[in-house]
Design an enzyme around this catalytic site. Structure first.
Site, short mmCIF file in Angstrom:
data_model
loop_
_atom_site.label_atom_id
_atom_site.label_comp_id
_atom_site.label_asym_id
_atom_site.label_seq_id
_atom_site.Cartn_x
_atom_site.Cartn_y
_atom_site.Cartn_z
N TYR A 230 0.93 -1.00 0.07
CA TYR A 230 -0.05 0.09 -0.20
C TYR A 230 0.83 1.32 -0.14
CZ TYR A 230 -3.01 3.75 1.65
OH TYR A 230 -3.68 4.85 1.59
N GLU B 168 -3.50 7.53 -4.21
CA GLU B 168 -3.40 6.05 -3.61
C GLU B 168 -3.13 4.99 -4.35
OE1 GLU B 168 -6.04 5.06 0.21
OE2 GLU B 168 -6.73 3.87 -1.48
#
Ligand code: GDP
Ligand code: MN
Length: 374
Positions: free
Chosen positions: A100, A188
């Protein structure tokens, strides 16, 4: 403004972040064409909602027939309350690990914050709840930016080593650049995958652009091409309108209340035809809202669900009353009102014979009965 995954990925690609091969398809045929160059593919519903995987919006296909079948199902479906109008068809990667990376704004400090984790693929909110220790966060002074050694240190702390560390650090720098250049509130990559041959690729992409800054980036989105005619018309009145496939037109003040309203209708076996938000600076436009909703020929009844706060129920009720008096409400309407100005609002509508309730579940049940009954 939230970007579609394919829009964010285009920006990623232009800025050097590796993304899977593939393309966007609006029809089964287009999906088939893209598939020819891929062999096996991931079909990803392009909707402005998270958690698509869990909701069935991400599917795999290993043959042309499987692709056609799944593309047809997805293109006719709804994921997270949004009609799926296009698919991203991408090469299916062999994934070894999911990471992530994210950049967002820390408003309280007036800084950017970079987040990294060796546990990607699950929502960052969920990860923050279940494994807060597995998220590395670092505040960044936006006047100074993110230095290469800082990016490297962040991904190292997230558990990356060797070649993966070098690639990860570079991608984090590129992600920060994208965040900065496009006035993003969020940029993101979840997951950033490590493939079995050891390369890092952004499998998912999320970007939110500051609404006030959208004008500065006209290249992001061409001419509202993704909107239906009614959605485009609603926009010219600054009304947030999303078209769906059912028969009950929904008007509410507030996005959260609208989502609840959709759930109530579905609970009683009804299907929403749209949701339309009248709130903030648009709450005095109830009359225009009615007009837009009734332009959809599928609509058999209207459900207005309002919770008065800054947008007062009595003002909304006056708007609805205007529409009724002008003969614009040509289909049955059921209304629920609570909160600021609700009592006053209910009086206004009751006097005009509108079935009006305080409890939106009862109101929702009534409107579904109306539609089913005739
Ligand atoms: P989201 O559910 O909206 O976050 O959609 P994502 O694009 O993040 O996809 C959800 C999940 O599907 C990912 O976390 C992966 O586990 C899986 N996935 C997506 N693309 C691929 C792929 O190319 N290969 C494999 N094996 N899994 C994938
Ligand atoms: Mn994701």
């Amino acid at each position: 403004m939230r970007l579609f995954e394919y829009e964010a990925k285009k920006i990623f690609k232009e800025n050097g972040i590796p993304i899977p091969r593939g393309g966007v398809a609006g029809t089964v045929e287009e999906a088939g064409k893209i598939f020819k160059d891929l062999g096996s593919a991931v079909l990803k519903s392009q909707v402005l909602a998270g958690g698509r995987g869990k909701a069935g919006g991400v599917q795999f296909a290993d043959s042309p027939s499987e692709l056609k079948e799944k593309a047809a199902v997805l293109l006719g479906s709804e994921i997270g309350g949004f009609a799926v109008r296009s698919l991203l068809v991408e090469e299916k990667l062999d994934i070894e690990r999911e990471l992530y990376l994210g950049v967002t704004i820390e408003r309280s400090q007036g800084k950017a914050v970079v987040l990294a984790s060796g546990r990607g693929g699950i929502d960052i909110e969920e990860l923050a709840r279940t494994h807060p220790d597995q998220i590395v966060t670092e505040l960044v002074d936006v006047r100074r930016g993110l230095r290469p050694y800082e990016a490297a240190d962040i991904v190292r702390r997230a558990g990356l080593t060797g070649k993966t560390l070098r690639q990860g650090a570079k991608i984090l720098e590129q992600l920060y650049d994208v965040f900065w250049k496009y006035d993003a509130e969020v940029a993101e990559i979840n997951p950033l995958v490590v493939t079995e041959d050891g390369n890092l690729i952004a499998v998912d992409a999320k970007m939110n652009i500051d609404d006030e800054a959208v004008k500065r980036h006209p290249e992001i989105r061409q001419e509202d091409s993704f909107l239906t005619d009614l959605e485009r018309e609603a926009r010219t009145h600054s009304l947030g309108y999303v078209e769906m496939d059912g028969e009950i037109g929904v008007i509410g003040n507030g996005a959260g209340l609208n989502m609840t309203t959709l759930d109530i209708l579905r609970h009683y076996g009804g299907e929403p035809a749209n949701f339309l938000e009248v709130s903030g600076r648009t709450y005095m436009r109830a009359e225009q809202a009615i007009e837009i909703v009734l332009k959809n020929p599928k609509v058999k009844a209207i459900f207005g669900n309002f919770f008065g706060s800054i947008s007062r129920c009595d003002v909304i009720a006056q708007g609805l009353a205007e529409a009724i008096k002008k003969g614009k409400v040509t289909k049955p309407m059921v209304v629920s009102m609570r909160g600021n100005g609700a009592e006053e609002g209910r009086k206004i509508l009751d006097a005009l014979g509108v079935p009006i309730y305080e409890n939106d579940q009862i109101a929702g049940e009534k409107v579904v009965e109306l539609v089913k009954g005739g």
